[in-house]
Design a protein around this motif. Sequence first.
Motif, PDB file in Angstrom:
ATOM      1  N   GLU A 121      12.409   0.846   4.263  1.00  0.00           N
ATOM      2  CA  GLU A 121      11.428   0.238   5.174  1.00  0.00           C
ATOM      3  C   GLU A 121      10.102   1.116   4.980  1.00  0.00           C
ATOM      4  OE1 GLU A 121      11.593  -2.373   7.355  1.00  0.00           O
ATOM      5  OE2 GLU A 121      13.098  -2.795   6.219  1.00  0.00           O
ATOM      6  N   LEU A 122      10.494   2.453   4.859  1.00  0.00           N
ATOM      7  CA  LEU A 122       9.274   3.461   4.627  1.00  0.00           C
ATOM      8  C   LEU A 122       8.546   2.919   3.376  1.00  0.00           C
ATOM      9  CD1 LEU A 122       7.845   5.808   5.393  1.00  0.00           C
ATOM     10  CD2 LEU A 122       9.538   7.279   4.007  1.00  0.00           C
ATOM     11  N   GLU A 123       9.031   2.569   2.117  1.00  0.00           N
ATOM     12  CA  GLU A 123       8.389   2.062   1.093  1.00  0.00           C
ATOM     13  C   GLU A 123       7.542   0.687   1.493  1.00  0.00           C
ATOM     14  OE1 GLU A 123      11.693   1.721  -1.490  1.00  0.00           O
ATOM     15  OE2 GLU A 123      10.929   3.186  -2.883  1.00  0.00           O
ATOM     16  N   LYS A 124       8.205   0.094   2.285  1.00  0.00           N
ATOM     17  CA  LYS A 124       7.423  -1.203   2.589  1.00  0.00           C
ATOM     18  C   LYS A 124       6.113  -0.895   3.453  1.00  0.00           C
ATOM     19  CE  LYS A 124      11.308  -4.136   2.610  1.00  0.00           C
ATOM     20  NZ  LYS A 124      12.436  -4.933   3.593  1.00  0.00           N
ATOM     21  N   VAL A 125       6.227   0.041   4.436  1.00  0.00           N
ATOM     22  CA  VAL A 125       5.340   0.338   5.193  1.00  0.00           C
ATOM     23  C   VAL A 125       4.129   1.087   4.409  1.00  0.00           C
ATOM     24  CG1 VAL A 125       4.308   2.138   7.220  1.00  0.00           C
ATOM     25  CG2 VAL A 125       6.643   0.307   7.578  1.00  0.00           C
ATOM     26  N   ALA A 126       4.623   2.097   3.490  1.00  0.00           N
ATOM     27  CA  ALA A 126       3.775   2.730   2.604  1.00  0.00           C
ATOM     28  C   ALA A 126       2.861   1.958   1.851  1.00  0.00           C
ATOM     29  CB  ALA A 126       4.320   4.012   1.914  1.00  0.00           C
ATOM     30  N   ASP A 127       3.512   0.821   1.492  1.00  0.00           N
ATOM     31  CA  ASP A 127       2.866   0.141   0.429  1.00  0.00           C
ATOM     32  C   ASP A 127       1.697  -0.755   1.015  1.00  0.00           C
ATOM     33  OD1 ASP A 127       4.293   0.539  -1.784  1.00  0.00           O
ATOM     34  OD2 ASP A 127       5.537  -1.023  -1.435  1.00  0.00           O
ATOM     35  N   LYS A 128       1.701  -0.704   2.406  1.00  0.00           N
ATOM     36  CA  LYS A 128       0.431  -1.458   3.121  1.00  0.00           C
ATOM     37  C   LYS A 128      -0.582  -0.555   3.675  1.00  0.00           C
ATOM     38  CE  LYS A 128       3.694  -4.804   5.232  1.00  0.00           C
ATOM     39  NZ  LYS A 128       4.126  -5.286   6.574  1.00  0.00           N
ATOM     40  N   LEU A 129      -0.305   0.727   3.355  1.00  0.00           N
ATOM     41  CA  LEU A 129      -1.354   1.942   3.811  1.00  0.00           C
ATOM     42  C   LEU A 129      -2.343   1.833   2.604  1.00  0.00           C
ATOM     43  CD1 LEU A 129       0.859   4.708   4.995  1.00  0.00           C
ATOM     44  CD2 LEU A 129      -0.356   3.288   6.389  1.00  0.00           C
ATOM     45  N   PRO A 130      -3.667   1.998   3.174  1.00  0.00           N
ATOM     46  CA  PRO A 130      -4.643   2.079   2.279  1.00  0.00           C
ATOM     47  C   PRO A 130      -4.444   3.694   1.286  1.00  0.00           C
ATOM     48  CG  PRO A 130      -5.515   2.625   4.231  1.00  0.00           C
ATOM     49  CD  PRO A 130      -4.234   2.046   4.183  1.00  0.00           C
ATOM     50  N   GLU A 131      -4.980   3.841   0.228  1.00  0.00           N
ATOM     51  CA  GLU A 131      -5.034   5.074  -0.382  1.00  0.00           C
ATOM     52  C   GLU A 131      -6.049   6.008   0.233  1.00  0.00           C
ATOM     53  OE1 GLU A 131      -5.024   6.949  -4.892  1.00  0.00           O
ATOM     54  OE2 GLU A 131      -4.099   5.003  -4.293  1.00  0.00           O
ATOM     55  N   LEU A 132      -5.716   7.071   0.732  1.00  0.00           N
ATOM     56  CA  LEU A 132      -6.703   7.724   1.107  1.00  0.00           C
ATOM     57  C   LEU A 132      -7.367   9.052   0.420  1.00  0.00           C
ATOM     58  CD1 LEU A 132      -4.537   8.794   4.621  1.00  0.00           C
ATOM     59  CD2 LEU A 132      -6.240   7.295   4.292  1.00  0.00           C
ATOM     60  N   PRO A 133      -8.799   8.998   0.555  1.00  0.00           N
ATOM     61  CA  PRO A 133      -9.391  10.181  -0.429  1.00  0.00           C
ATOM     62  C   PRO A 133      -8.935  11.261   0.062  1.00  0.00           C
ATOM     63  CG  PRO A 133     -10.907   9.064   1.324  1.00  0.00           C
ATOM     64  CD  PRO A 133      -9.885   8.583   1.285  1.00  0.00           C
TER      65      PRO A 133
END
Length: 67
Positions: A48-60
């Motif tokens: 579940e954490l991987e699924k949510v993390a995939d939706k997050l934009p890459e932060l500078p």
Amino acid sequence: MMLTKFTGLKRPTFDDYIEDLSILFETYPTKGDQQLHDVRKCLTLIDELEKVADKLPELPREKGKHD
């Protein structure tokens, strides 16, 4: 990722840490049904954490701030 810690090939990413965590739980020696249930629950949470993390934009990231 564990290899990168020793060889210095690259900085570990969030995905590397999640992968290591998953491997640790997959290889965890369970003693009994309750531990097996707990490990499976942890693996589900990691998925579940991987699924949510995939939706997050890459932060500078500012150089030198987290070194």
